[in-house]
Design a protein around this motif. Sequence first.
Motif, PDB file in Angstrom:
ATOM      1  N   GLU A 114      -8.900   3.293   5.368  1.00  0.00           N
ATOM      2  CA  GLU A 114     -10.178   2.597   5.548  1.00  0.00           C
ATOM      3  C   GLU A 114     -10.062   1.132   5.140  1.00  0.00           C
ATOM      4  N   LEU A 115      -9.318   0.868   4.080  1.00  0.00           N
ATOM      5  CA  LEU A 115      -9.131  -0.509   3.634  1.00  0.00           C
ATOM      6  C   LEU A 115      -8.344  -1.315   4.660  1.00  0.00           C
ATOM      7  N   ARG A 116      -7.304  -0.711   5.225  1.00  0.00           N
ATOM      8  CA  ARG A 116      -6.533  -1.378   6.281  1.00  0.00           C
ATOM      9  C   ARG A 116      -7.397  -1.643   7.510  1.00  0.00           C
ATOM     10  N   ARG A 117      -8.165  -0.644   7.900  1.00  0.00           N
ATOM     11  CA  ARG A 117      -8.988  -0.788   9.113  1.00  0.00           C
ATOM     12  C   ARG A 117      -9.943  -1.969   8.984  1.00  0.00           C
ATOM     13  N   ALA A 161     -17.953   1.233   0.959  1.00  0.00           N
ATOM     14  CA  ALA A 161     -17.726   1.683  -0.415  1.00  0.00           C
ATOM     15  C   ALA A 161     -16.666   2.783  -0.383  1.00  0.00           C
ATOM     16  N   ILE A 162     -15.569   2.565  -1.091  1.00  0.00           N
ATOM     17  CA  ILE A 162     -14.430   3.489  -1.064  1.00  0.00           C
ATOM     18  C   ILE A 162     -14.245   4.081  -2.457  1.00  0.00           C
ATOM     19  N   LEU A 207       0.817  -1.212   0.000  1.00  0.00           N
ATOM     20  CA  LEU A 207       0.000   0.000   0.000  1.00  0.00           C
ATOM     21  C   LEU A 207       0.850   1.260   0.000  1.00  0.00           C
ATOM     22  N   ASP A 208       2.027   1.191   0.605  1.00  0.00           N
ATOM     23  CA  ASP A 208       2.912   2.360   0.603  1.00  0.00           C
ATOM     24  C   ASP A 208       3.435   2.674  -0.792  1.00  0.00           C
ATOM     25  N   ASP A 209       3.454   1.670  -1.674  1.00  0.00           N
ATOM     26  CA  ASP A 209       3.888   1.913  -3.051  1.00  0.00           C
ATOM     27  C   ASP A 209       2.861   2.710  -3.835  1.00  0.00           C
ATOM     28  N   LEU A 210       1.605   2.667  -3.408  1.00  0.00           N
ATOM     29  CA  LEU A 210       0.548   3.415  -4.068  1.00  0.00           C
ATOM     30  C   LEU A 210       0.554   4.844  -3.530  1.00  0.00           C
ATOM     31  N   LEU A 211       0.849   5.778  -4.395  1.00  0.00           N
ATOM     32  CA  LEU A 211       0.994   7.170  -3.980  1.00  0.00           C
ATOM     33  C   LEU A 211      -0.371   7.831  -3.835  1.00  0.00           C
ATOM     34  N   GLY A 212      -0.506   8.623  -2.768  1.00  0.00           N
ATOM     35  CA  GLY A 212      -1.762   9.309  -2.514  1.00  0.00           C
ATOM     36  C   GLY A 212      -2.811   8.379  -1.924  1.00  0.00           C
ATOM     37  N   TYR A 213      -4.069   8.817  -1.940  1.00  0.00           N
ATOM     38  CA  TYR A 213      -5.220   8.030  -1.491  1.00  0.00           C
ATOM     39  C   TYR A 213      -5.036   7.512  -0.063  1.00  0.00           C
ATOM     40  N   GLU A 214      -4.535   8.363   0.817  1.00  0.00           N
ATOM     41  CA  GLU A 214      -4.252   7.950   2.189  1.00  0.00           C
ATOM     42  C   GLU A 214      -5.526   7.583   2.950  1.00  0.00           C
ATOM     43  N   LEU A 215      -6.594   8.356   2.775  1.00  0.00           N
ATOM     44  CA  LEU A 215      -7.836   8.049   3.470  1.00  0.00           C
ATOM     45  C   LEU A 215      -8.412   6.718   3.001  1.00  0.00           C
TER      46      LEU A 215
END
Length: 433
Positions: free
Chosen positions: A219-222, A370-371, A207-215
């Motif tokens: 939510e996906l991690r949670r 839904a994200i 996920l850290d390789d994917l830039l941006g989209y932190e929120l």
Amino acid sequence: MYRELAHLLLYSDLGEGAILTRLAGIFRDWEHGADRDELVGRIYAQIKRLLDLSTDCGFDENLWQCYLTWVLMNNQNSFTKTCERTGAGQGSVNHFAKGDLAVFRRLFDFDFGPIEQDLGIDCFSTICSYQALPKRERTYNRDISLQVLELRHRLADADAEEMFSLVTDYYRRYGYGVFAANRAFRVRREAGEAIFLPISNVDRVTLDDLLGYELQKRELRRNTEAFLAGKTANNVLLYGDAGTGKSTSVKALINEYYDCGLRMIELYKHQFRDLSAVLAEIKNRNYRFIIFIDDLSFEENEVEYKFLKAVIEGGVETRPDNVLVYATSNRRHLIRETWNDRTDMEHHGDIHRSDTMEEKLSLASRFGVAIHYSVPKQREYQEMVKVLAARQGIHMNEAELLAQANTWEVRHGGFSGRTAQQFIYYLNSLPKE
């Protein structure tokens, strides 16, 4: 060798076609004076099979011991099932398991010298002291390779009692069979059963390789961490524009949470009829499964959504607690709506088309989370380009880099993380001055 295999109880179901079973038959025939040339041919056939398996799984050093370790890792029996769920415990079955592992202990140190000397071959000596050719990671299953090599080294120096502890610890941590050493799977239906095909060249993205989209990532991690912790969690729909990282986000989860027991099964729309068979195979395993459906959408005349809808929520058979559905789509409601859907009365088809539309749209509502992944702004796109260029060691004047990136974006589909990554691939392909 065949005498050793005759003493196996729990691990006796090796299969008639197994390399170990075939070699045992060859040793039996050798002791009974079978034709020498025929024996050599049969031995070479099994050695070739072992070499092919070793190439696919990344075995090295002692291929014979790697193969025996692989057999222990994959055998399905009452003992391995129990160890996966609860550990070894203190049951009487341990007595039989230790007896079987004593057989494997002797097989680990099996003396191939007499048959090699009699037949004038050296293939067994060669595979027991083997140096594999260097291979690119994508040409073999790295997860299996690491697990087999690590466990083989430890088993090689262990006595039968220590082997019992090592093997049961492995089953408790990873389980047994195809789910133990693989992260992701596709499915094939055979004779009414779901056959799981490992995906060996899984993208190692995080996920850290994917830039941006932190929120979105948070939510996906949670939700995923709650699922892994045995808490209530929701099915997830990731929707938005193409190239924004929806699929990458889901694929990254198996790399971050594989050691926590997360596995992923990728299904295609035409396989939704097989969902019940898939669930029947995985519902009692000690793993957490994400059923991943990429680019999910339905046209007006397609009815496969009903199979998915029943499994997610509402069917007679409830979805197992160890299964969630994660899907990506460019459409928020998954179904392409038409003006006919919005007309309440029609001369043909359903009398109340609006009811049909509501039935279709209700599928999306069954994803509890839904994200949304939106197209990045120009500044965000340019920041992606700069970070990716730095990661790849591309040194350019920043103004020139961004000017070229903007030109690339105009010609290649607009602002997105995918466009930025493709631009960096393009720069890397240029001749070095």
